[in-house]
Design a protein around this motif. Sequence first.
Motif, PDB file in Angstrom:
ATOM      1  N   VAL A  16     -55.492  33.510  18.373  1.00  0.00           N
ATOM      2  CA  VAL A  16     -56.927  33.728  18.161  1.00  0.00           C
ATOM      3  C   VAL A  16     -57.331  33.268  16.769  1.00  0.00           C
ATOM      4  CG1 VAL A  16     -58.749  35.471  17.971  1.00  0.00           C
ATOM      5  CG2 VAL A  16     -57.065  35.626  19.814  1.00  0.00           C
ATOM      6  N   ARG A  17     -56.505  33.566  15.781  1.00  0.00           N
ATOM      7  CA  ARG A  17     -56.831  33.179  14.401  1.00  0.00           C
ATOM      8  C   ARG A  17     -56.796  31.663  14.207  1.00  0.00           C
ATOM      9  NH1 ARG A  17     -53.934  38.069  13.153  1.00  0.00           N
ATOM     10  NH2 ARG A  17     -51.956  36.939  12.993  1.00  0.00           N
ATOM     11  N   ARG A  18     -56.071  30.959  15.079  1.00  0.00           N
ATOM     12  CA  ARG A  18     -56.013  29.493  14.987  1.00  0.00           C
ATOM     13  C   ARG A  18     -57.096  28.813  15.824  1.00  0.00           C
ATOM     14  NH1 ARG A  18     -50.494  30.410  16.310  1.00  0.00           N
ATOM     15  NH2 ARG A  18     -50.920  29.577  18.403  1.00  0.00           N
ATOM     16  N   THR A  19     -57.900  29.613  16.515  1.00  0.00           N
ATOM     17  CA  THR A  19     -58.848  29.055  17.484  1.00  0.00           C
ATOM     18  C   THR A  19     -60.279  29.090  16.980  1.00  0.00           C
ATOM     19  OG1 THR A  19     -57.401  29.746  19.300  1.00  0.00           O
ATOM     20  CG2 THR A  19     -59.682  29.224  19.862  1.00  0.00           C
ATOM     21  N   VAL A  20     -61.009  28.023  17.288  1.00  0.00           N
ATOM     22  CA  VAL A  20     -62.421  27.881  16.911  1.00  0.00           C
ATOM     23  C   VAL A  20     -63.274  27.953  18.176  1.00  0.00           C
ATOM     24  CG1 VAL A  20     -64.159  26.397  15.850  1.00  0.00           C
ATOM     25  CG2 VAL A  20     -61.808  26.416  14.969  1.00  0.00           C
ATOM     26  N   PHE A  21     -64.355  28.716  18.112  1.00  0.00           N
ATOM     27  CA  PHE A  21     -65.309  28.781  19.218  1.00  0.00           C
ATOM     28  C   PHE A  21     -66.430  27.795  18.931  1.00  0.00           C
ATOM     29  CE2 PHE A  21     -69.394  30.635  20.707  1.00  0.00           C
ATOM     30  CZ  PHE A  21     -69.171  30.543  22.070  1.00  0.00           C
ATOM     31  N   LEU A  22     -66.574  26.783  19.792  1.00  0.00           N
ATOM     32  CA  LEU A  22     -67.629  25.783  19.648  1.00  0.00           C
ATOM     33  C   LEU A  22     -68.757  26.099  20.621  1.00  0.00           C
ATOM     34  CD1 LEU A  22     -65.680  22.403  19.389  1.00  0.00           C
ATOM     35  CD2 LEU A  22     -66.522  23.854  17.543  1.00  0.00           C
ATOM     36  N   ASP A  23     -69.974  26.103  20.106  1.00  0.00           N
ATOM     37  CA  ASP A  23     -71.143  26.425  20.918  1.00  0.00           C
ATOM     38  C   ASP A  23     -72.165  25.299  20.797  1.00  0.00           C
ATOM     39  OD1 ASP A  23     -72.892  27.792  22.527  1.00  0.00           O
ATOM     40  OD2 ASP A  23     -73.621  29.121  20.952  1.00  0.00           O
ATOM     41  N   ASN A  24     -73.110  25.280  21.731  1.00  0.00           N
ATOM     42  CA  ASN A  24     -74.188  24.286  21.757  1.00  0.00           C
ATOM     43  C   ASN A  24     -73.664  22.877  22.017  1.00  0.00           C
ATOM     44  OD1 ASN A  24     -77.021  23.941  21.661  1.00  0.00           O
ATOM     45  ND2 ASN A  24     -76.874  23.019  19.635  1.00  0.00           N
ATOM     46  N   LEU A  25     -72.610  22.780  22.824  1.00  0.00           N
ATOM     47  CA  LEU A  25     -72.079  21.476  23.203  1.00  0.00           C
ATOM     48  C   LEU A  25     -72.926  20.868  24.316  1.00  0.00           C
ATOM     49  CD1 LEU A  25     -68.271  22.319  23.419  1.00  0.00           C
ATOM     50  CD2 LEU A  25     -69.360  20.909  21.674  1.00  0.00           C
ATOM     51  N   SER A  26     -73.020  19.566  24.309  1.00  0.00           N
ATOM     52  CA  SER A  26     -73.678  18.881  25.411  1.00  0.00           C
ATOM     53  C   SER A  26     -72.754  18.897  26.625  1.00  0.00           C
ATOM     54  CB  SER A  26     -73.989  17.437  25.029  1.00  0.00           C
ATOM     55  OG  SER A  26     -74.320  16.685  26.183  1.00  0.00           O
ATOM     56  N   PRO A  27     -73.295  19.052  27.833  1.00  0.00           N
ATOM     57  CA  PRO A  27     -72.450  18.967  29.035  1.00  0.00           C
ATOM     58  C   PRO A  27     -71.768  17.615  29.180  1.00  0.00           C
ATOM     59  CG  PRO A  27     -74.554  19.995  29.561  1.00  0.00           C
ATOM     60  CD  PRO A  27     -74.672  19.453  28.175  1.00  0.00           C
ATOM     61  N   LEU A  28     -72.240  16.608  28.432  1.00  0.00           N
ATOM     62  CA  LEU A  28     -71.634  15.280  28.486  1.00  0.00           C
ATOM     63  C   LEU A  28     -70.392  15.178  27.614  1.00  0.00           C
ATOM     64  CD1 LEU A  28     -74.870  13.078  28.312  1.00  0.00           C
ATOM     65  CD2 LEU A  28     -73.613  13.823  30.339  1.00  0.00           C
ATOM     66  N   VAL A  29     -70.143  16.192  26.779  1.00  0.00           N
ATOM     67  CA  VAL A  29     -68.976  16.173  25.895  1.00  0.00           C
ATOM     68  C   VAL A  29     -67.715  16.499  26.699  1.00  0.00           C
ATOM     69  CG1 VAL A  29     -67.846  17.362  23.971  1.00  0.00           C
ATOM     70  CG2 VAL A  29     -70.255  16.739  23.800  1.00  0.00           C
ATOM     71  N   THR A  30     -66.688  15.679  26.546  1.00  0.00           N
ATOM     72  CA  THR A  30     -65.422  15.863  27.251  1.00  0.00           C
ATOM     73  C   THR A  30     -64.333  16.349  26.293  1.00  0.00           C
ATOM     74  OG1 THR A  30     -64.746  13.576  26.839  1.00  0.00           O
ATOM     75  CG2 THR A  30     -66.042  14.014  28.851  1.00  0.00           C
ATOM     76  N   GLU A  31     -63.172  16.672  26.858  1.00  0.00           N
ATOM     77  CA  GLU A  31     -62.059  17.126  26.025  1.00  0.00           C
ATOM     78  C   GLU A  31     -61.647  16.053  25.020  1.00  0.00           C
ATOM     79  OE1 GLU A  31     -57.340  18.416  26.389  1.00  0.00           O
ATOM     80  OE2 GLU A  31     -58.676  18.673  28.120  1.00  0.00           O
ATOM     81  N   SER A  32     -61.596  14.798  25.454  1.00  0.00           N
ATOM     82  CA  SER A  32     -61.196  13.723  24.545  1.00  0.00           C
ATOM     83  C   SER A  32     -62.190  13.575  23.394  1.00  0.00           C
ATOM     84  CB  SER A  32     -61.075  12.400  25.312  1.00  0.00           C
ATOM     85  OG  SER A  32     -62.314  12.026  25.886  1.00  0.00           O
ATOM     86  N   VAL A  33     -63.482  13.809  23.663  1.00  0.00           N
ATOM     87  CA  VAL A  33     -64.502  13.729  22.608  1.00  0.00           C
ATOM     88  C   VAL A  33     -64.267  14.832  21.580  1.00  0.00           C
ATOM     89  CG1 VAL A  33     -66.963  14.035  22.099  1.00  0.00           C
ATOM     90  CG2 VAL A  33     -66.255  12.632  24.047  1.00  0.00           C
ATOM     91  N   VAL A  65     -61.187  25.906  20.941  1.00  0.00           N
ATOM     92  CA  VAL A  65     -60.320  24.831  20.457  1.00  0.00           C
ATOM     93  C   VAL A  65     -59.239  25.429  19.570  1.00  0.00           C
ATOM     94  CG1 VAL A  65     -60.209  22.651  19.220  1.00  0.00           C
ATOM     95  CG2 VAL A  65     -62.276  23.244  20.503  1.00  0.00           C
ATOM     96  N   GLU A  66     -57.994  25.328  20.019  1.00  0.00           N
ATOM     97  CA  GLU A  66     -56.878  25.865  19.241  1.00  0.00           C
ATOM     98  C   GLU A  66     -56.329  24.777  18.327  1.00  0.00           C
ATOM     99  OE1 GLU A  66     -52.406  27.802  19.728  1.00  0.00           O
ATOM    100  OE2 GLU A  66     -53.543  27.189  21.507  1.00  0.00           O
ATOM    101  N   MET A  67     -56.302  25.046  17.031  1.00  0.00           N
ATOM    102  CA  MET A  67     -55.740  24.122  16.056  1.00  0.00           C
ATOM    103  C   MET A  67     -54.273  24.479  15.829  1.00  0.00           C
ATOM    104  SD  MET A  67     -58.455  22.331  15.518  1.00  0.00           S
ATOM    105  CE  MET A  67     -57.984  21.274  14.132  1.00  0.00           C
ATOM    106  N   GLU A  68     -53.562  23.586  15.192  1.00  0.00           N
ATOM    107  CA  GLU A  68     -52.133  23.823  14.957  1.00  0.00           C
ATOM    108  C   GLU A  68     -51.905  24.944  13.946  1.00  0.00           C
ATOM    109  OE1 GLU A  68     -48.219  21.032  14.358  1.00  0.00           O
ATOM    110  OE2 GLU A  68     -49.943  20.625  13.063  1.00  0.00           O
ATOM    111  N   LYS A  69     -52.813  25.016  12.946  1.00  0.00           N
ATOM    112  CA  LYS A  69     -52.653  26.014  11.889  1.00  0.00           C
ATOM    113  C   LYS A  69     -53.958  26.773  11.673  1.00  0.00           C
ATOM    114  CE  LYS A  69     -49.219  23.193   9.449  1.00  0.00           C
ATOM    115  NZ  LYS A  69     -48.873  22.491   8.178  1.00  0.00           N
ATOM    116  N   GLU A  70     -53.835  28.012  11.225  1.00  0.00           N
ATOM    117  CA  GLU A  70     -55.005  28.849  10.977  1.00  0.00           C
ATOM    118  C   GLU A  70     -55.901  28.231   9.911  1.00  0.00           C
ATOM    119  OE1 GLU A  70     -56.015  33.399   9.373  1.00  0.00           O
ATOM    120  OE2 GLU A  70     -53.980  32.862   9.990  1.00  0.00           O
ATOM    121  N   LYS A  71     -55.306  27.632   8.882  1.00  0.00           N
ATOM    122  CA  LYS A  71     -56.086  27.032   7.804  1.00  0.00           C
ATOM    123  C   LYS A  71     -56.956  25.905   8.330  1.00  0.00           C
ATOM    124  CE  LYS A  71     -57.231  26.541   3.484  1.00  0.00           C
ATOM    125  NZ  LYS A  71     -58.002  27.590   2.778  1.00  0.00           N
ATOM    126  N   GLN A  72     -56.461  25.131   9.293  1.00  0.00           N
ATOM    127  CA  GLN A  72     -57.239  24.045   9.872  1.00  0.00           C
ATOM    128  C   GLN A  72     -58.463  24.585  10.604  1.00  0.00           C
ATOM    129  OE1 GLN A  72     -54.347  22.099  12.338  1.00  0.00           O
ATOM    130  NE2 GLN A  72     -53.289  21.114  10.624  1.00  0.00           N
TER     131      GLN A  72
END
Length: 206
Positions: A16-33, A65-72
């Motif tokens: 959880v501490r390594r994860t970012v919650f992204l909001d207000n994304l366009s439905p056109l945004v994909t995982e690769s984006v 979005v889970e990052m590799e490290k909490e600092k990231q």
Amino acid sequence: MGSAEQVEYAAFKEKVRRTVFLDNLSPLVTESVVRTALDQYGTVKSVEFMPNYLEPRNMPRCALVEMEKEKQAEVVISTLSEFPFMMSGMPRPVRALAAVPEMFGDRPRQPGRQLKVHWLEPSDPNFEVANKLKQLVKKHATENAVMLKHQLEKEEKLAKQQGENLKANYKKYEMIDSLMADGTVRRLARRYNLRISDDSGPSTFH
């Protein structure tokens, strides 16, 4: 050493501490984006789009979005909070917040926590409140559906325009490279007494 349940929940809290919650994304945004956009801040381990239960169509506009490290993760949250951040060329700034355990559908049960659920009877004082909330949710869902439809139409039109512009620019630069390669540019330069730069840098007329 704690029980297996405690160890599992401790590992989950680190995630959880390594994860970012992204909001207000366009439905056109994909995982690769998302991965491409956030790779500049560190290694993206996973992207999970959150189901949208309030819309007639399940078009997620939030992601974990889970990052590799909490600092990231902290850098992503700090940067996106300070500066407008667009994804996939869509004119809507993405918001970033620190994730909390309740956002994860697959979260393990917290050790020692017990949940109790019961149905509200019509005679219950809270029944009317719950019923009003239910109607309010339906109203908001209808309003959101109309707004989403218009928003998607605009974003799809913008995405089409961006694609067409990209193709046009590619053809333009392809033509310039072709003219440079076959010597047409240099012949024209000699014909009109113009000087062009050498091959070590961008080709320009003087």
